[in-house]
Structure formats: structure tokens, C-alpha cells
Enzyme design. Structure first.
Site, PDB file in Angstrom:
ATOM      1  N   HIS A 198       0.709  -1.120  -0.078  1.00  0.00           N
ATOM      2  CA  HIS A 198      -0.064  -0.002  -0.020  1.00  0.00           C
ATOM      3  C   HIS A 198       0.970   1.128  -0.041  1.00  0.00           C
ATOM      4  O   HIS A 198       0.595   2.238  -0.609  1.00  0.00           O
ATOM      5  CB  HIS A 198      -0.818   0.084   1.127  1.00  0.00           C
ATOM      6  N   GLY A 233      -2.851  -1.553  -7.133  1.00  0.00           N
ATOM      7  CA  GLY A 233      -1.567  -2.648  -7.131  1.00  0.00           C
ATOM      8  C   GLY A 233      -1.901  -3.765  -8.133  1.00  0.00           C
ATOM      9  O   GLY A 233      -3.217  -4.056  -8.277  1.00  0.00           O
ATOM     10  N   GLN A 234      -0.742  -4.045  -8.897  1.00  0.00           N
ATOM     11  CA  GLN A 234      -0.874  -5.210  -9.779  1.00  0.00           C
ATOM     12  C   GLN A 234      -1.102  -6.587  -9.159  1.00  0.00           C
ATOM     13  O   GLN A 234      -1.192  -7.452  -9.955  1.00  0.00           O
ATOM     14  CB  GLN A 234       0.268  -5.353 -10.481  1.00  0.00           C
ATOM     15  N   LYS A 235      -0.934  -6.541  -7.878  1.00  0.00           N
ATOM     16  CA  LYS A 235      -1.256  -8.029  -7.195  1.00  0.00           C
ATOM     17  C   LYS A 235      -2.678  -8.319  -7.542  1.00  0.00           C
ATOM     18  O   LYS A 235      -2.768  -9.694  -7.766  1.00  0.00           O
ATOM     19  CB  LYS A 235      -0.705  -8.118  -5.629  1.00  0.00           C
ATOM     20  N   SER A 251       0.386  -8.926   1.455  1.00  0.00           N
ATOM     21  CA  SER A 251      -0.923  -9.004   1.305  1.00  0.00           C
ATOM     22  C   SER A 251      -1.296  -8.811   2.849  1.00  0.00           C
ATOM     23  O   SER A 251      -0.618  -9.320   3.569  1.00  0.00           O
ATOM     24  CB  SER A 251      -1.324 -10.502   0.799  1.00  0.00           C
ATOM     25  N   ARG A 310      -3.679 -10.443   4.089  1.00  0.00           N
ATOM     26  CA  ARG A 310      -4.008 -11.869   4.381  1.00  0.00           C
ATOM     27  C   ARG A 310      -2.843 -12.813   4.905  1.00  0.00           C
ATOM     28  O   ARG A 310      -2.902 -13.613   5.380  1.00  0.00           O
ATOM     29  CB  ARG A 310      -4.871 -12.369   3.536  1.00  0.00           C
TER      30      ARG A 310
END
Ligand code: PAF
Length: 280
Positions: A37, A148-150, A186, A188
Site C-alpha cells: 500500500h 496494485g498489480q497483485k 498482502s 491476508r
């Protein structure tokens, strides 16, 4: 750094800033901020935004009934400190009640790019994402928004929504930020035990190995690539949800993996569903 909870107050502030000719960037997040982020904030700065608005909202309408909405990690105090340190100028913490007023009955559906991959496994997910992102665009009216590209599929779906609905906003994408081990950052990841964190490395390992192979060989059959990656995940105690080679823009399945192809992976590591991808 200013804090807003009320969409109307943020909207009024943003309108005033815009009228003064200030360039506004929006960074939509669900909070529990990490380096990924912060790289979005850095990109907004680099692109010359005078006002950088970070929204922190665990959006209930993008979670399915058996997903992790209730236990999704939240830490408003830490998010505030991280945003301030990174140079955001405003943070927006709305509540589900003030984002979705009683009787809310309008949703945004992208009907093509959102059908496969995560969309097929998480029914209603992208409807929830598009709806909240459209609302945030209307509240902040930013000159540009950074994603974000994730969340590769999400980024493509949002780009399509912006094009199709004529939103007056530029979409900027920031590369995936990884831990030193290769694990894609992430919120998570916080669910993972030490053992799972280790197992999870199989995802990025297999994507990096694929990149090396494509650099060497140029082209590979997609089915063999998908099978090999899924096999590597299973060998490391992960449960693949999907491994798919797709066209990087249309997200249509492709027969051949070559430079320009995107390979997207979702896999369960214990109970945690992780996603990652590579654009070759
Ligand atoms: O990527 C996320 O964190 C969320 O899907 C988003 C874009 C903030 C919408 O809730």
C-alpha cells in the site's frame, strides 16, 4: 493529515481542493496497510499529486457469505500512522452504514473481465469491488487512482469500468511488492502460520521459474505450464484454486505462454486464500 468519516464532508473538501487546481490522487484500500500500500502512496507522490487520499474500508459487499469479512485484519490507528508517515494528506474511514445507506439498491456490474478467475470462484466479488470503487470515485473525484498489480484481475476490471462508464479518472498501476522471500505482500499474510508462510513461497517460486523458462525458450504450451505450477503448489501442501495463463488485457485464456502473457494463481495455504501473478 486530515481524517474523514463522512462521505459528504470528504466530497465537499475534495471539490474545494479541485477548484483550487490541486491534483488529487485516491488510493482505495481495505486497510491493515503494508509496504504494498505504501508503494501506492509513493507512486501518487511521484506522479505529482498535491492531495493524496487513502480510503480504508473493509467493504462488506465484496465478500461472500463464507468469506473472511468478520475476521479481516483491521488496525485504524496503525493505518493512520503509516499513511501520515508516507505522506498521505487525507485518510477516509467510512462505516458500512454511511457507505451503504438503508435501502441501498444500486450496484455496478462489469460483465466480461470479471467472469473468470476470481470472479468465477467468488460470485459477486467484483460487483462489490466495482460498486465501492465507483462510489469512492464519486466521493473523491480524484484526477487519478492507484491500484496494485497483485490484484491483477481487479485492476483490469476497474480499468474497463472506468472506460465503459466514462469516469473522469486515470488509473495508475503499481508493481507487486514482495517480501524478501518472494511472497507477495498482502494483508491476508497475517493469517499464515510460520509453516504456511514457508509453504506459500511455492507460489512466487513457480512464477519466477516460469519467467526464467520463458526468457530461455520464448514460448511454452499453456496447459503444460498450468499443470507444472499446480503440481509444484500441491507438492508444497497448497491447494490450487486456479492457475491460468491469460491474455494480459482481455484476460481471455491463451494456448501459448509467451512474453506479454499474464499467469494468474490463486491457492489455499491452510484456510488462507492467496493470489499472485506474473506478466511475462
Ligand atoms: O484491493 C482492495 O483492497 C479492494 O478490493 C478495494 C479496491 C479497496 C475495494 O474495496
Amino acid at each position: 493529515m486530515l481524517t474523514f468519516n463522512d462521505p459528504k464532508k470528504l466530497q465537499a473538501w475534495s471539490r474545494l481542493r479541485r477548484s483550487k487546481g490541486e491534483k488529487i490522487a485516491l488510493i482505495p484500500t481495505m486497510g491493515y496497510l503494508h509496504e504494498g500500500h505504501l508503494s501506492l502512496i509513493a507512486l501518487a507522490k511521484k506522479k505529482g499529486a498535491k492531495q493524496i487520499v487513502v480510503s480504508v474500508f473493509v467493504n462488506p459487499v465484496q465478500f461472500g457469505p463464507n468469506e473472511d469479512y468478520d475476521r479481516y485484519p483491521r488496525d485504524e490507528k496503525a493505518d493512520f500512522a503509516k499513511c501520515r508517515k508516507a505522506g498521505a494528506t487525507a485518510i477516509f474511514f467510512p462505516t458500512p452504514k454511511n457507505m451503504y445507506l438503508d435501502g441501498h439498491s444500486t450496484f455496478v456490474n462489469e460483465e466480461s473481465l470479471s467472469q473468470g478467475l476470481c470472479g468465477a470462484r467468488r460470485p459477486g466479488h467484483f460487483r462489490g469491488v466495482c460498486t465501492v470503487v465507483a462510489k469512492l470515485f464519486n466521493i473523491v473525484h480524484p484526477h487519478f487512482a492507484v491500484f496494485g498489480q497483485k490484484d491483477y484481475q481487479q485492476a483490469q476490471v476497474i480499468k474497463r469500468m472506468v472506460r465503459d462508464l466514462n469516469f473522469d479518472v486515470e488509473i495508475a498501476l503499481a508493481p507487486i511488492v514482495r517480501e524478501e522471500t518472494g511472497l507477495a505482500r498482502s494483508s491476508r499474510n497475517t493469517y499464515l502460520s510460520d509453516v504456511e508462510r514457508h509453504d506459500a513461497l511455492a507460489i512466487s517460486e513457480s512464477l519466477f521459474a516460469l519467467r526464467r523458462k520463458v526468457r530461455k525458450l520464448g514460448k511454452l504450451p499453456a496447459t503444460a505450464v498450468e499443470k507444472e505450477i499446480a503440481g509444484h503448489l500441491v507438492k508444497n501442501d497448497l491447494k490450487p484454486d486456479y492457475v491460468e495463463a491469460v491474455d494480459a488485457e482481455t484476460l481471455a485464456k491463451t494456448d501459448t505462454v509467451k512474453p506479454g502473457t499474464a499467469v494468474l494463481v490463486a491457492a489455499y495455504c491452510g484456510n488462507t486464500r492467496l493470489i499472485d501473478n506474473i506478466v511475462l
